[in-house]
Design an enzyme around this catalytic site. Structure first.
Site, PDB file in Angstrom:
ATOM      1  N   GLU A 110      -6.642  -8.854   3.477  1.00 19.64           N
ATOM      2  CA  GLU A 110      -5.823  -8.170   4.499  1.00 19.64           C
ATOM      3  C   GLU A 110      -5.892  -8.997   5.763  1.00 19.64           C
ATOM      4  O   GLU A 110      -6.986  -9.235   6.293  1.00 19.64           O
ATOM      5  CB  GLU A 110      -6.327  -6.751   4.801  1.00 19.64           C
ATOM      6  CG  GLU A 110      -5.989  -5.743   3.733  1.00 19.64           C
ATOM      7  CD  GLU A 110      -6.372  -4.319   4.122  1.00 19.64           C
ATOM      8  OE1 GLU A 110      -6.273  -3.956   5.304  1.00 19.64           O
ATOM      9  OE2 GLU A 110      -6.786  -3.573   3.214  1.00 19.64           O
ATOM     10  N   TYR A 139      -7.440  -8.063  11.574  1.00 15.50           N
ATOM     11  CA  TYR A 139      -6.231  -7.714  12.327  1.00 15.50           C
ATOM     12  C   TYR A 139      -6.477  -8.114  13.771  1.00 15.50           C
ATOM     13  O   TYR A 139      -7.541  -7.829  14.313  1.00 15.50           O
ATOM     14  CB  TYR A 139      -5.946  -6.212  12.222  1.00 15.50           C
ATOM     15  CG  TYR A 139      -5.571  -5.782  10.815  1.00 15.50           C
ATOM     16  CD1 TYR A 139      -4.315  -6.054  10.305  1.00 15.50           C
ATOM     17  CD2 TYR A 139      -6.490  -5.112  10.002  1.00 15.50           C
ATOM     18  CE1 TYR A 139      -3.967  -5.680   9.006  1.00 15.50           C
ATOM     19  CE2 TYR A 139      -6.148  -4.729   8.706  1.00 15.50           C
ATOM     20  CZ  TYR A 139      -4.884  -5.018   8.216  1.00 15.50           C
ATOM     21  OH  TYR A 139      -4.541  -4.649   6.938  1.00 15.50           O
ATOM     22  N   ASN A 147      -6.895   1.713   2.449  1.00 14.44           N
ATOM     23  CA  ASN A 147      -7.603   2.994   2.533  1.00 14.44           C
ATOM     24  C   ASN A 147      -7.090   3.982   1.492  1.00 14.44           C
ATOM     25  O   ASN A 147      -7.840   4.839   1.005  1.00 14.44           O
ATOM     26  CB  ASN A 147      -7.443   3.594   3.936  1.00 14.44           C
ATOM     27  CG  ASN A 147      -8.106   2.724   5.000  1.00 14.44           C
ATOM     28  OD1 ASN A 147      -8.908   1.845   4.685  1.00 14.44           O
ATOM     29  ND2 ASN A 147      -7.781   2.961   6.261  1.00 14.44           N
ATOM     30  N   GLU A 193       0.845  -1.201   0.000  1.00 11.92           N
ATOM     31  CA  GLU A 193       0.000   0.000   0.000  1.00 11.92           C
ATOM     32  C   GLU A 193       0.876   1.245   0.000  1.00 11.92           C
ATOM     33  O   GLU A 193       1.951   1.270   0.613  1.00 11.92           O
ATOM     34  CB  GLU A 193      -0.906   0.003   1.248  1.00 11.92           C
ATOM     35  CG  GLU A 193      -1.721   1.293   1.376  1.00 11.92           C
ATOM     36  CD  GLU A 193      -2.913   1.206   2.331  1.00 11.92           C
ATOM     37  OE1 GLU A 193      -3.035   0.225   3.074  1.00 11.92           O
ATOM     38  OE2 GLU A 193      -3.722   2.157   2.301  1.00 11.92           O
ATOM     39  N   ASN A 238     -12.229  -0.712  -1.328  1.00 17.19           N
ATOM     40  CA  ASN A 238     -11.624  -1.229  -0.096  1.00 17.19           C
ATOM     41  C   ASN A 238     -12.458  -0.830   1.111  1.00 17.19           C
ATOM     42  O   ASN A 238     -12.825   0.344   1.262  1.00 17.19           O
ATOM     43  CB  ASN A 238     -10.219  -0.632   0.068  1.00 17.19           C
ATOM     44  CG  ASN A 238      -9.565  -1.050   1.375  1.00 17.19           C
ATOM     45  OD1 ASN A 238      -9.204  -2.208   1.552  1.00 17.19           O
ATOM     46  ND2 ASN A 238      -9.427  -0.118   2.310  1.00 17.19           N
ATOM     47  N   GLU A 239     -12.764  -1.784   1.954  1.00 10.07           N
ATOM     48  CA  GLU A 239     -13.445  -1.544   3.245  1.00 10.07           C
ATOM     49  C   GLU A 239     -14.532  -0.476   3.139  1.00 10.07           C
ATOM     50  O   GLU A 239     -14.595   0.456   3.951  1.00 10.07           O
ATOM     51  CB  GLU A 239     -12.422  -1.165   4.328  1.00 10.07           C
ATOM     52  CG  GLU A 239     -11.466  -2.290   4.639  1.00 10.07           C
ATOM     53  CD  GLU A 239     -10.583  -2.075   5.883  1.00 10.07           C
ATOM     54  OE1 GLU A 239     -10.494  -0.940   6.372  1.00 10.07           O
ATOM     55  OE2 GLU A 239      -9.981  -3.061   6.335  1.00 10.07           O
ATOM     56  N   GLN A 254       1.241  -5.863   5.832  1.00  6.88           N
ATOM     57  CA  GLN A 254       1.669  -5.557   4.481  1.00  6.88           C
ATOM     58  C   GLN A 254       3.039  -6.212   4.291  1.00  6.88           C
ATOM     59  O   GLN A 254       3.351  -7.114   5.061  1.00  6.88           O
ATOM     60  CB  GLN A 254       1.696  -4.045   4.289  1.00  6.88           C
ATOM     61  CG  GLN A 254       0.295  -3.446   4.507  1.00  6.88           C
ATOM     62  CD  GLN A 254       0.181  -1.960   4.173  1.00  6.88           C
ATOM     63  OE1 GLN A 254       1.090  -1.337   3.657  1.00  6.88           O
ATOM     64  NE2 GLN A 254      -0.960  -1.383   4.518  1.00  6.88           N
TER      65      GLN A 254
HETATM   66  O1  AHR Z   1      -3.349  -2.272   6.131  1.00  4.71           O
HETATM   67  C1  AHR Z   1      -3.599  -1.063   6.761  1.00  4.71           C
HETATM   68  C2  AHR Z   1      -5.029  -0.591   6.592  1.00  4.71           C
HETATM   69  O2  AHR Z   1      -5.875  -1.412   7.326  1.00  4.71           O
HETATM   70  C3  AHR Z   1      -5.585  -0.631   5.199  1.00  4.71           C
HETATM   71  O3  AHR Z   1      -5.274   0.493   4.457  1.00  4.71           O
HETATM   72  C4  AHR Z   1      -7.055  -0.703   5.440  1.00  4.71           C
HETATM   73  O4  AHR Z   1      -7.743  -1.345   4.408  1.00  4.71           O
HETATM   74  C5  AHR Z   1      -7.181  -1.425   6.768  1.00  4.71           C
HETATM   75  O5  AHR Z   1      -8.056  -0.827   7.608  1.00  4.71           O
END
Ligand code: AHR
Length: 500
Positions: free
Chosen positions: A292, A244, A72, A27, A172-173, A349
């Site tokens: 992700e 996450y 994002n 990213e 994305n999201e 990432q």
């Molecule tokens: O990976 C970091 C961020 O986490 C990404 O940009 C977003 O998609 C997620 O919230």
């Protein structure tokens, strides 16, 4: 501790493990692109400005697919800013991370990097502040061989041949209020359908990933996914999952039980896909793209995410410890156990930003999670086998009953190998195991490696880079079609068996 038994039979397979579950995510965020993979001023820079030390380490991870440019960031990105002569590219304000974006690295540089690394490119279009038409134009730029406007532009920029980008994320999201251009599911579904149709009309061979829920904690979790899948219908080949995780309370037992909830997330989204398929009476279903995933909780303050209008600011530079590596292993175990439905996954990432690799000036560090990922990725080919695990476990408030053993197995017929990935979740006790392969006769142990540290919070540093690294192990005993071992407390064992 009482013995855990595992029964495996070669006829009981989940499915072929998709190599694309060993993907990464690049990213435009913090120092992932600039000072990460791309740094023309570095003494490690190759002729294209890529850092060859970073690329060499990434090669060891044998990643297969790379998602780009966000995250994002994608929701404010206009791809045309990042193509053409570098001197003409604008400096823009990136609102996702409050940073400055020089656009010196764009689509053409990304594809060059993918070609160099043998990565399948996966591009996320801007469905936040961008339009479906802009997304369709990007497909034309990348994939068309017609003598039309954007294909010509690509040729003028030096690439006569189309890039053939197959995987395209539709935003994305988009369920998150933090996302630029966030809208409710009903509106996102319309945008995604419009974009998917035009993109597909431009290149029939592409595969789309619709945005699913960005977290299991979202109030619209699963309902969002259902609505979007129903509306986008056959144009949705995959639905995205994000996750996450972390251990903010310092509760190792609880944290190490997290594999259970990853299984649950996968099974819930899978159920949603099956529901929509049945409801719409379709032949084809959407599969899961876990685009992700990682551990991320230490570098998560507001200042960690605020680039203060700087180029390549230090953002979310998470330091990973031994315990985190075991959680990364559990993500991968879960993907393998669900090989029939999880077809793509991207570690988020790849460098500096919540990443297995960190740069500091000219130096490079491999974090603990690097090694967990590598142990799996090196042996990713083959059939995921069903495992019947029977043994002691424990109960946690958040994840209920879990067994101490978290495990997956891949049978590679061609190589005559069966590989086990086994995590002992117990922070304090070693775990005796006995595995029965039911008629698969073991010839020998080809390799046994353990990732373990007596201290769960041990980390690799630039000063001591080899604190948490895999070491050889010699505690496995084989006998016909069975083997036994004692897994050290809080460890990951990768065991490669040569079969008769
Ligand atoms: O990976 C970091 C961020 O986490 C990404 O940009 C977003 O998609 C997620 O919230």
């Amino acid at each position: 501790m009482k013995q855990t038994t595992v029964d495996v039979h070669p006829r009981f397979a989940v499915g072929e493990v998709s190599p694309l579950i060993f993907g990464g995510f690049l990213e435009h965020m913090g120092r992932c692109v600039y000072e990460g993979v791309y740094e023309p001023g570095s003494r490690h820079a190759d002729d294209d400005g890529f850092r060859d030390d970073v690329l060499a380490a990434l090669r060891e991870l044998q990643m297969t697919v790379m998602r780009y440019p966000g995250g994002n960031f994608a929701s404010g990105y206009h791809w045309r800013d990042g193509v053409g002569p570098r001197g003409d590219r604008p400096v823009v304000k990136d609102l996702a991370w409050q940073s400055l974006e020089s656009n010196q690295f764009g689509t053409d540089e990304f594809i060059k990097l993918c070609t160099k690394m043998n990565w399948e490119p996966m591009v996320a279009v801007n469905l936040g502040t961008g339009t479906p038409e802009e997304a369709r134009d990007w497909v034309e730029y990348c994939n068309s061989s017609a003598p039309s406007r954007f294909a010509r532009l690509r040729a003028e920029n030096g690439a006569a041949e189309p890039y053939g980008v197959k995987y395209w994320c539709l935003g994305n999201e988009m369920d998150g209020p933090w996302q630029l251009g966030h809208v409710p599911a009903s509106q996102y579904a319309i945008r995604a359908q419009q974009a998917a149709k035009m993109m597909k009309d431009c290149d029939r061979s592409i595969r789309n990933v619709v945005c699913g829920s960005s977290a299991v904690t979202m109030p619209t979790y699963l309902d969002w996914d259902r609505q979007v899948l129903e509306y986008v219908g056959g144009l949705a080949h995959y639905v995205s999952l994000h996750r996450y995780v972390g251990n903010p309370d310092g509760n190792a037992e609880d944290y190490l039980a997290i594999g259970n909830s990853i299984d649950e997330q996968i099974e819930s989204v899978d159920a949603c896909c099956r529901y929509v398929q049945a409801k719409l009476g379709r032949q084809r279903r959407a599969y899961l793209c876990f685009d992700e995933w990682n551990v991320w909780y230490k570098a998560r303050t507001e200042s960690d995410m605020d680039g203060q209008d700087k180029f390549a600011p230090h953002l979310v530079e998470e330091i990973y410890n031994a315990e985190d590596a075991l959680v990364v292993a559990q993500f991968l175990n879960s993907f393998i156990r669900h090989a029939d439905v999880v077809k793509i996954a991207n570690l988020a990432q790849i460098v500096n930003v919540i990443a297995p690799l960190m740069t500091r000036g000219d130096r490079l560090l491999k974090q603990s999670i690097f090694y967990a990922f590598q142990l799996f990725s090196e042996k990713k080919t083959g059939l995921s086998l069903r495992l019947a695990v029977d043994g002691p476990g424990y109960t946690t408030d958040r994840y209920r009953e879990v067994s101490y053993l978290d495990c997956s197995a891949i049978l590679n017929h061609r190589a005559g190998e069966l590989t086990f990935f086994m995590v002992n979740r117990s922070p304090g006790e070693s775990l005796p195991i006995a595995v029965n392969l039911h008629d698969l006769m073991i010839d020998s142990v080809a390799d046994q490696r353990i990732l373990h540290h007596d201290k769960l919070d041990a980390v690799n540093t630039f000063e001591q880079p080899e604190e948490v690294v895999p070491r050889s192990f010699d505690q496995v005993s084989i006998n016909g079609d069975t083997f036994t071992a004692a897994l050290p407390a809080a460890s990951l064992l990768r065991l490669v068996l040569k079969l008769h």
